[in-house]
Motif scaffolding. Structure first.
Motif, PDB file in Angstrom:
ATOM      1  N   ARG A 108       0.863  -1.173   0.000  1.00 43.17           N
ATOM      2  CA  ARG A 108       0.000   0.000   0.000  1.00 43.17           C
ATOM      3  C   ARG A 108       0.898   1.221   0.000  1.00 43.17           C
ATOM      4  N   LEU A 109       0.601   2.183  -0.833  1.00 47.25           N
ATOM      5  CA  LEU A 109       1.433   3.367  -0.975  1.00 47.25           C
ATOM      6  C   LEU A 109       0.566   4.603  -0.753  1.00 47.25           C
TER       7      LEU A 109
ATOM      8  N   PHE B 229       3.623   0.537   2.818  1.00 47.50           N
ATOM      9  CA  PHE B 229       3.228  -0.369   3.890  1.00 47.50           C
ATOM     10  C   PHE B 229       3.136  -1.794   3.366  1.00 47.50           C
ATOM     11  N   VAL B 230       3.506  -2.753   4.212  1.00 51.18           N
ATOM     12  CA  VAL B 230       3.333  -4.162   3.881  1.00 51.18           C
ATOM     13  C   VAL B 230       1.843  -4.456   3.808  1.00 51.18           C
ATOM     14  N   ARG B 231       1.483  -5.323   2.871  1.00 47.57           N
ATOM     15  CA  ARG B 231       0.068  -5.588   2.644  1.00 47.57           C
ATOM     16  C   ARG B 231      -0.190  -7.060   2.462  1.00 47.57           C
TER      17      ARG B 231
ATOM     18  N   PRO C 199       2.939  -3.129   8.830  1.00 44.76           N
ATOM     19  CA  PRO C 199       3.786  -2.010   9.242  1.00 44.76           C
ATOM     20  C   PRO C 199       4.382  -1.264   8.051  1.00 44.76           C
ATOM     21  N   ARG C 200       4.826  -0.077   8.321  1.00 47.98           N
ATOM     22  CA  ARG C 200       5.490   0.749   7.324  1.00 47.98           C
ATOM     23  C   ARG C 200       6.813   0.106   6.935  1.00 47.98           C
ATOM     24  N   SER C 201       7.078   0.012   5.633  1.00 43.60           N
ATOM     25  CA  SER C 201       8.301  -0.633   5.166  1.00 43.60           C
ATOM     26  C   SER C 201       9.277   0.335   4.515  1.00 43.60           C
TER      27      SER C 201
ATOM     28  N   TYR D  29      13.607   5.791   5.340  1.00 43.33           N
ATOM     29  CA  TYR D  29      13.266   4.660   6.206  1.00 43.33           C
ATOM     30  C   TYR D  29      13.129   3.415   5.329  1.00 43.33           C
ATOM     31  N   PRO D  30      13.626   2.257   5.721  1.00 43.79           N
ATOM     32  CA  PRO D  30      14.119   1.872   7.046  1.00 43.79           C
ATOM     33  C   PRO D  30      15.536   2.353   7.344  1.00 43.79           C
ATOM     34  N   ALA D  31      16.244   2.795   6.320  1.00 39.79           N
ATOM     35  CA  ALA D  31      17.580   3.345   6.537  1.00 39.79           C
ATOM     36  C   ALA D  31      17.754   4.503   5.579  1.00 39.79           C
ATOM     37  N   ASP D  32      18.643   5.375   5.914  1.00 41.97           N
ATOM     38  CA  ASP D  32      18.929   6.504   5.052  1.00 41.97           C
ATOM     39  C   ASP D  32      19.672   5.996   3.827  1.00 41.97           C
TER      40      ASP D  32
END
Length: 685
Positions: free
Chosen positions: A318-319, A363-365, A372-374, A417-420
């Motif tokens: 989901r975006l 988001f994971v779907r 959760p937000r991915s 996110y999850p990392a720069d």
């Protein structure tokens, strides 16, 4: 070897045969009455387009309104040089001279600079479709290829200006209702008036449909308004507002076998995930103010705020996307006499910039369950164009057009996110010169030619989606093209006609390809490509007798040859996505009482579905019919629009793959089967 089919009968034969009067190019006027003000506006628009040394189209929405008006496909029908096909919802696949040929329908469009009322809609992120409602329009002006130069358009496909009704051409009250096959309904009410120096227009429209495929229902609702005020003969201003919400279920693409045997099925993966695309609500607010400095010069200033969030529930994710941009325009137009010759000069500036909140969260779907937000990432971009153009009459009826545009583009994308994942920041200056000639051989015949350069930067989101690494954006180069165009238009014994040929050498073409079915397409710069074609239109009166009516025929043919130039992998393969040959025609009889009846056809050649040219969608021919009545008092209107009478099963749009190795992969959206639509409209005059 590439061989063009002959033009439809009568198109070429029309050339060079003089007749009475020259009308504006591609103006669609039927047996309808419109107000003097609206008629004058249409004539003025046609004259402006004819002063451009290149191909153009002028669409009168009075004629379009004599049938179903569901999407931009209906607006742009019967227009030479334009391929516009619906995917069953508001989003269409639009291509002019190969612009956006590989884009999925409904995605933010590429390659055509789009305006509402001369103010920007297209931004660094492309052209969203959510705010488009055809019933709000009075006309559409198309400037194909480099011919949108004076509007600040540097796109390969040119520019389209969708012009909204105002109080000067709208009825004090109009009510319209459309209904038809598979649950289709569209309701519309509007009002427009002139009150002294002030005029206004306001419209509310909503629509719903079940869709042709399973899981393709949708709905839309929105309103448009504008108010203008003339302070004095030298100063006028107008404020615009558009707001619209849409919601579409997504049925996905099918294989050729599925379209042949089960065209109303949905793609199994889309159905299992319950894919959809809700648009929470898009807003477009603008102002345009015109200062008439003297009889020969004026200054036009514009400002636009555009907010268009999206909630994309497609594929395994989901975006949630936030898009907001602001635009400014400034144009100075002047007429002079230079060394005894007429001269017309345009100086312009436009800029569009994403605001800081533009970005997305992924988001994971799992079906309807969102996890959760991915990933978080940002989109930032801006386009600034400075352009100067001049039309100089070298000799009676011979005009030289010159111009130069400079464009500064900025594209930035970063993953936070999850990392720069670092940041890609692309800043570039580019240029686009233009040189053209037009000559009025006679009042009935004009010839023209132009040489130009176009520039198209990538979308900021392409830097993210085209990356194979989730935390590392990639760099892309601006697409550029050098185009030569030759053409002519006029009146002849066979009717009003126009004919254009163009040849473009394209570098770093931005091509998107769906490598994994159901996942977002990846975009990259291609090796050198060629775009060339022929665009021809002919509107003929076959028979007319006062008091008895008129028999007319309108035709539009587009030949499109787009291919690689010695690509290391694909050689000289054709670029997939749209047909090489595309023809539309309508034969119609109008009675003096206001009744009309006609039959129409749409013919398209086969379409390659991958860059390897290993598989194709079949050619097709469709038949339709339309009959209706326009009241001589210009108050009541009713019509019956029958489409695809033979219930032909065909692919309306193709979203290309990379190399399908001759396999029948789900790349195509099925066109609608047999359908009937009925409409009625009342206007208080």
């Amino acid at each position: 070897m590439r061989r063009a089919l002959p033009l439809p009968l009568g198109l070429l034969a029309a050339l060079g045969t003089p007749l009475p009067s020259l009308a504006a190019p591609s103006v669609e006027l039927g047996q309808v009455l419109i107000t003097d003000e609206a008629q004058d506006e249409l004539i003025d628009a046609g004259e402006r387009l004819r002063e451009t040394p290149g191909a153009s189209n002028l669409v009168d929405m009075q004629r379009v309104g004599q049938g179903r008006v569901a999407s931009n496909q209906d607006v742009l029908a019967y227009q030479p040089g334009v391929f516009a096909q619906s995917a069953g919802n508001d989003g269409i696949k639009l291509s002019i001279r190969g612009s956006g040929i590989n884009r999925a329908p409904g995605a933010h469009g590429s390659g055509v600079y789009t305006m509402f009322d001369g103010l920007p809609l297209t931004g660094p992120g492309g052209t969203p479709y959510e705010l488009f409602e055809p019933l709000w329009l009075s006309r559409a002006e198309l400037l194909r290829g480099a011919n949108g130069f004076d509007q600040g358009s540097l796109a390969l496909g040119g520019a389209i200006n969708y012009v909204t009704h105002t109080g000067y051409d709208a009825a004090p009250l109009q009510v319209r209702y459309e209904a038809g096959s598979r649950g289709y309904q569209r309701r519309h009410v509007s009002s427009g008036q002139v009150l002294g120096n002030l005029d206004y227009y306001v419209a509310l429209t909503d629509a719903e449909y079940d869709g042709y495929q399973k899981h393709s229902s949708g709905s839309a609702k929105g309103f448009a308004a504008n108010v203008g005020y003339r302070f004095n003969p030298n100063l006028e201003t107008r404020f615009y507002l558009r707001y619209r919400e849409t919601e579409n279920e997504l049925a996905g693409r099918l294989t050729k076998a599925q379209i042949k045997h089960h065209p109303r099925a949905a793609n199994a993966a889309y159905l299992a995930r319950d894919d959809s695309r809700p648009q929470p609500g898009s807003t477009w607010v603008g102002n345009k103010t015109t200062f008439f400095l003297d009889d020969d010069s004026r200054l036009e200033a514009g400002l636009v705020y555009h907010d268009f969030p999206m909630d994309l529930r497609e594929g395994p994710m989901r975006l949630k996307v936030a898009y907001t941009d602001v635009s400014g325009t400034l144009n100075y137009l002047r007429r002079d006499t230079l060394f005894g010759h007429q001269s017309k000069t345009t100086l312009g500036w436009r800029t569009t910039k994403h605001l800081p909140n533009s970005g997305a969260s992924q988001f994971v779907r799992n079906g309807d369950e969102f996890g959760p937000r991915s990933r978080d990432f940002s989109y930032q971009g801006s386009d600034t164009v400075l352009h100067a153009g001049n039309d100089l009459e070298l000799a009676p009826d011979l005009w030289l057009t010159t111009g130069l545009a400079m464009i500064y583009t900025r594209r930035e994308s970063a993953v936070s996110y999850p990392a720069d994942g670092g940041k890609v920041s692309l800043h570039d200056w580019d240029y686009a010169p233009r040189l053209g000639l037009r000559y009025d051989i006679a009042p009935q015949l004009q010839v023209y030619g132009n040489l130009s350069r176009s520039v198209e930067p990538p979308h900021p989101w392409s830097l993210i989606w085209s990356s194979t690494v989730a935390t590392q954006p990639i760099e892309l180069e601006n697409q550029t093209a050098t185009t030569l165009e030759l053409g002519a238009r006029g009146d002849s014994v066979l009717g009003r006609w126009d004919l254009a040929w163009y040849y473009a050498q394209v570098r770093h073409e931005l091509l998107a390809v769906e490598i994994v079915a159901g996942l977002p397409a990846k975009e990259a710069n291609a090796s050198p490509t060629v775009h060339q074609g022929i665009e021809a239109g002919l509107d003929s009166t076959l028979w007319e007798r006062p008091g008895n009516g008129k028999l007319s025929l309108r035709q539009a043919y587009t030949f499109s040859d787009f291919h690689y130039r010695d690509d290391d992998r694909f050689g000289d393969n054709r670029l997939p996505g749209i047909p090489m040959h595309y023809y539309q025609g309508e034969l119609r009889y109008d009675w003096p009482s206001g009744f009309y009846a006609g039959v129409n056809t749409q013919i398209a050649s086969k379409v390659q579905v991958d860059y390897a040219n290993s598989y194709h969608a079949d050619a097709y021919a469709l038949l339709g019919a339309r009959l209706g009545w326009d009241s001589p008092k210009q108050d009541w209107q009713t019509w019956l629009d029958l489409r695809n009478l033979t219930d032909k099963r065909y692919a309306a749009t193709v979203t290309p793959g990379y190399d399908d190795a001759g396999q029948d992969v789900a790349r195509s959206t099925p066109g609608e089967g047999f359908a009937a639509y009925l409409g009625v409209s009342y206007s208080l005059r």
